[in-house]
Design a protein around this motif. Structure first.
Motif, PDB file in Angstrom:
ATOM      1  N   MET A 106       1.038  -1.544   0.124  1.00  0.00           N
ATOM      2  CA  MET A 106      -0.124   0.236   0.110  1.00  0.00           C
ATOM      3  C   MET A 106       0.697   1.196  -0.074  1.00  0.00           C
ATOM      4  O   MET A 106       1.804   1.250   0.507  1.00  0.00           O
ATOM      5  N   SER A 160      -9.408   8.100  10.371  1.00  0.00           N
ATOM      6  CA  SER A 160      -9.707   7.833  11.931  1.00  0.00           C
ATOM      7  C   SER A 160      -9.118   8.020  13.175  1.00  0.00           C
ATOM      8  O   SER A 160      -9.941   8.518  13.680  1.00  0.00           O
ATOM      9  N   LEU A 161      -7.592   7.111  13.376  1.00  0.00           N
ATOM     10  CA  LEU A 161      -6.727   7.784  14.260  1.00  0.00           C
ATOM     11  C   LEU A 161      -7.551   9.425  14.750  1.00  0.00           C
ATOM     12  O   LEU A 161      -6.929   9.583  16.232  1.00  0.00           O
ATOM     13  N   GLY A 189     -21.741   7.720   2.704  1.00  0.00           N
ATOM     14  CA  GLY A 189     -20.238   7.178   2.933  1.00  0.00           C
ATOM     15  C   GLY A 189     -19.543   6.459   3.799  1.00  0.00           C
ATOM     16  O   GLY A 189     -18.482   6.383   4.520  1.00  0.00           O
ATOM     17  N   TYR A 190     -20.738   5.994   4.698  1.00  0.00           N
ATOM     18  CA  TYR A 190     -21.076   4.717   5.603  1.00  0.00           C
ATOM     19  C   TYR A 190     -20.935   3.321   5.543  1.00  0.00           C
ATOM     20  O   TYR A 190     -21.450   3.266   4.138  1.00  0.00           O
ATOM     21  N   THR A 191     -20.100   3.070   6.067  1.00  0.00           N
ATOM     22  CA  THR A 191     -20.966   1.230   6.219  1.00  0.00           C
ATOM     23  C   THR A 191     -21.491   0.537   7.179  1.00  0.00           C
ATOM     24  O   THR A 191     -21.136   1.478   8.481  1.00  0.00           O
ATOM     25  N   SER A 211      -5.165   5.702   3.766  1.00  0.00           N
ATOM     26  CA  SER A 211      -5.921   4.671   4.940  1.00  0.00           C
ATOM     27  C   SER A 211      -6.470   5.497   5.756  1.00  0.00           C
ATOM     28  O   SER A 211      -6.468   5.975   6.557  1.00  0.00           O
ATOM     29  N   ALA A 212      -7.891   4.991   5.304  1.00  0.00           N
ATOM     30  CA  ALA A 212      -8.623   4.786   6.353  1.00  0.00           C
ATOM     31  C   ALA A 212      -8.655   4.932   7.815  1.00  0.00           C
ATOM     32  O   ALA A 212      -8.938   5.318   9.217  1.00  0.00           O
ATOM     33  N   ILE A 213      -7.610   4.169   8.340  1.00  0.00           N
ATOM     34  CA  ILE A 213      -7.418   3.459   9.695  1.00  0.00           C
ATOM     35  C   ILE A 213      -6.639   5.324   9.749  1.00  0.00           C
ATOM     36  O   ILE A 213      -6.852   5.087  11.235  1.00  0.00           O
ATOM     37  N   ALA A 214      -5.420   5.446   9.591  1.00  0.00           N
ATOM     38  CA  ALA A 214      -5.364   6.386  10.033  1.00  0.00           C
ATOM     39  C   ALA A 214      -6.013   7.870   9.816  1.00  0.00           C
ATOM     40  O   ALA A 214      -5.198   8.522  11.203  1.00  0.00           O
ATOM     41  N   THR A 258     -15.400   6.690  12.558  1.00  0.00           N
ATOM     42  CA  THR A 258     -14.862   5.625  11.344  1.00  0.00           C
ATOM     43  C   THR A 258     -15.649   5.448  10.147  1.00  0.00           C
ATOM     44  O   THR A 258     -15.954   4.805   9.324  1.00  0.00           O
ATOM     45  N   LYS A 259     -16.745   7.299   9.844  1.00  0.00           N
ATOM     46  CA  LYS A 259     -17.089   6.095   8.973  1.00  0.00           C
ATOM     47  C   LYS A 259     -18.400   5.234   9.278  1.00  0.00           C
ATOM     48  O   LYS A 259     -18.074   4.506   7.598  1.00  0.00           O
ATOM     49  N   THR A 260     -18.295   4.833  10.026  1.00  0.00           N
ATOM     50  CA  THR A 260     -19.338   2.915  10.424  1.00  0.00           C
ATOM     51  C   THR A 260     -20.330   3.047  11.317  1.00  0.00           C
ATOM     52  O   THR A 260     -19.928   3.673  12.523  1.00  0.00           O
ATOM     53  N   ARG A 281      -4.444   5.716  -2.066  1.00  0.00           N
ATOM     54  CA  ARG A 281      -5.678   5.595  -1.000  1.00  0.00           C
ATOM     55  C   ARG A 281      -5.251   5.719  -0.181  1.00  0.00           C
ATOM     56  O   ARG A 281      -4.506   5.279   0.631  1.00  0.00           O
TER      57      ARG A 281
END
Lengths: 344, 344
Positions: B1, B53-54, B89-91, B48-51, B59-61, B46
């Motif tokens: 990645m 979120s941190l 845009g959420y899961t 990292s959604a995690i970074a 988290t868009k979840t 792309r």
DNA sequence: CAGGATTGTGAAACCGGTTACAGAAAGGGG
DNA sequence: CCCCTTTCTGTAACCGGTTTCACAATCCTG
């Protein structure tokens, strides 16, 4: 939310030590361990899954992509996946692709950027060239095989054979097939199974095959057309259970009855089949087992070092119920309806 | 990645600039913007959604907890939630609680540690004291109200009234109720609705109320018992559609028919109701709408600064179908079966 | 009791982003 | 031409964990 640093301060140690206590690795003196545990409890501390993920690049999350959760086949699958995943400490993100390839690709992209650890793709389109740059574990359910990914499926061809032969055994002498969409793998295979049994028979005619989109309404229309275009149909093998129900409704709308006038058999073995009246004969797939195995496999691929992909094929079984029961039990008049005589 | 630093290097700028380009904020010269975009494209980068979120703790979840996805009420709900969530845009993470409070609490804990932004709790137990330390947005579906959280539900009491009155209108003169579990909110309310209509009637008797767990099998047993213990029942209001189907099966097993001997009405309006034969009358909840609204609300609470919680009550509607149609159409013999006379 | 092995602990780098801050470059007004 | 904005860009701290490395303390062995 409390952080590991707060815990460290409270316990009078460094964050490294706290981390060691949490993960139970490295050397920690017993007395220190206690102190830290206490601090954790007091502050009601839980490590941030996000921070953890940022380090080890694992989210303990898997994605399940399926065409439509309201199609009764899929809830059972989803349940299996969720349960097994949970047992291994994973959570499941659910995505409906509506069956279109574009959505599928979007969903895969989304899941990748959310760093799921693996994907179970239970969708049915043929295309696979577009998934080329998916470099995380993925298992395919109910799709054509693919050298790169593991796949789980049943022997759809054999199921088609089984269904058709069952109708023959029940004395049907002109059997139609209501097939799934042409571009869908499972539909094609089941159709081939049917065709292999009947194509040499003298009554067989291409007009006995109709197509519908695996949905109820579409099946009703298609069945009506089938019955209008062909005389003497006395058995229908529907490509899935939902369509079989559509068949039955269409048949009733013609003033005919099931199984007396026309026997009907479905495919899938969804729980709906024993809810309707008459109960539906079907070719049962071990849905829960399939979901379970798919999840086991994906987790194995995620956690295992070696990613040997496997193709697993499950057996289908014939479930005979009322909708094809044309050989009446002795002692009952032909045409009579079965009744449990309760205890009233 | 690929990481943002690689992109920065390739474009010959700093990571801050890349970040600005990605989020389209801050000042960036046009020519720099282009360069960065190009590098992003070339490296297929792309974030990292995690970074992410941190940093921003989002988290868009969202989590959806429900008792059992294989209960046909819930897939439709889940679909609504998933679709609306996706639009924003959420899961969606799906959890089956199996209806036990312990599981629910575990699931909530798990979801919290995974940093979901909000939870939709569509489960049905009464307990709420245990959720005290849930400090993230949560909306309750089909539960008793709670000053702290928003809730979505239908007027179950009125639905019970509607169902019972409908049976009376159809000429039923002894109506039983197959109620949901005693500890479940919706079941209680529906029962109260039924009771309010019938308790003053001379034929009413507590023995006309039976309980089952909202499942098919249980409903069959309970109905048989009901019919054995009471004479002359000619209408049954079942607490949900699944149990209504159980009723019909039990009634058939006694050699009786629906609606001629006993009329049956369900509750929920799941799509199953028009698949079975006879088609089932029911009190329809706007399931999709409820899921949609729940999701809108949770997202509003997540993103909005002010967290005013709301209670939203939807209307139920009576859907009359064959299973309660005792007023035969003129010209048909009593007891005859309806048939669409297709065009054969 | 010297010295190596084992155990215990902390400082700091790192994961991959965002953002506060500071400084450079460009533009504008007197 | 000078000075003050405005535009543009980079450095470094930070989010909340894990892990490497270095060093200290303790233990064991000859």
């Amino acid at each position: 939310m409390t952080t590991i640093r707060e815990v460290a301060k409270k316990a009078g140690v460094s964050v490294a030590t706290v981390s060691r206590v949490i993960n139970q690795n490295g050397y920690v003196k017993d007395s220190t361990f206690e102190k830290v545990q206490e601090a954790i409890k007091e502050l009601n501390y839980r490590p941030s899954a996000i921070a953890v993920s940022l380090n080890n690049k694992k989210t303990k999350t898997i994605g399940l992509i399926l065409p439509d959760i309201t199609n009764p086949f899929f809830p059972e699958l989803a349940k299996a996946v969720e349960e097994v995943a949970n047992n291994y400490g994973y959570t499941m993100i659910l995505c409906n692709s509506s069956g279109t390839v574009k959505n599928e690709i979007d969903q895969i992209e989304l899941l990748q950027s959310k760093y799921v650890d693996g994907i179970i793709l239970a969708s049915d389109s043929f295309v696979e060239k577009d998934y080329k740059d998916v470099n995380l574990p993925m298992v395919l359910l109910d799709r054509g095989a693919n050298p790169k990914n593991s796949s789980i499926r049943v022997n759809n061809f054999y199921g088609g054979v089984l269904a058709t032969e069952h109708l023959l055994e029940q004395g049907c002498i002109k059997i139609a097939h209501l097939a799934g969409p042409k571009h869908v793998f499972t539909g094609q295979q089941r159709l081939e199974g049917y065709r292999s049994v009947v194509e040499s028979m003298k009554w067989f005619d291409e007009k006995l095959v109709a197509y519908a989109n695996y949905q109820l309404d579409d099946a009703i229309t298609a069945t009506k057309e089938l019955l209008n275009k062909n005389k003497g149909i006395d058995g229908i093998f529907a490509g899935n259970d939902l369509m079989a129900i559509g068949c039955i409704k269409a048949i009733h709308s013609f003033g005919l009855s099931v199984p007396e006038d026309i026997a009907v058999i479905g495919f899938d073995g969804i729980s709906l089949t024993n809810m309707i009246i008459p109960e539906l004969s079907t070719i049962k797939q071990p849905i829960y087992e399939m979901g379970k195995e798919a999840t086991n496999q994906i987790i194995k691929e995620i956690e295992g070092n070696h990613k040997e992909s496997r193709d697993i094929e499950f057996d289908v079984t014939l479930i005979q119920r009322e909708s094809t029961n044309r050989k009446r039990r002795p002692g009952l008049e032909d045409g009579a309806t079965f009744k449990d005589n309760g205890n009233r």
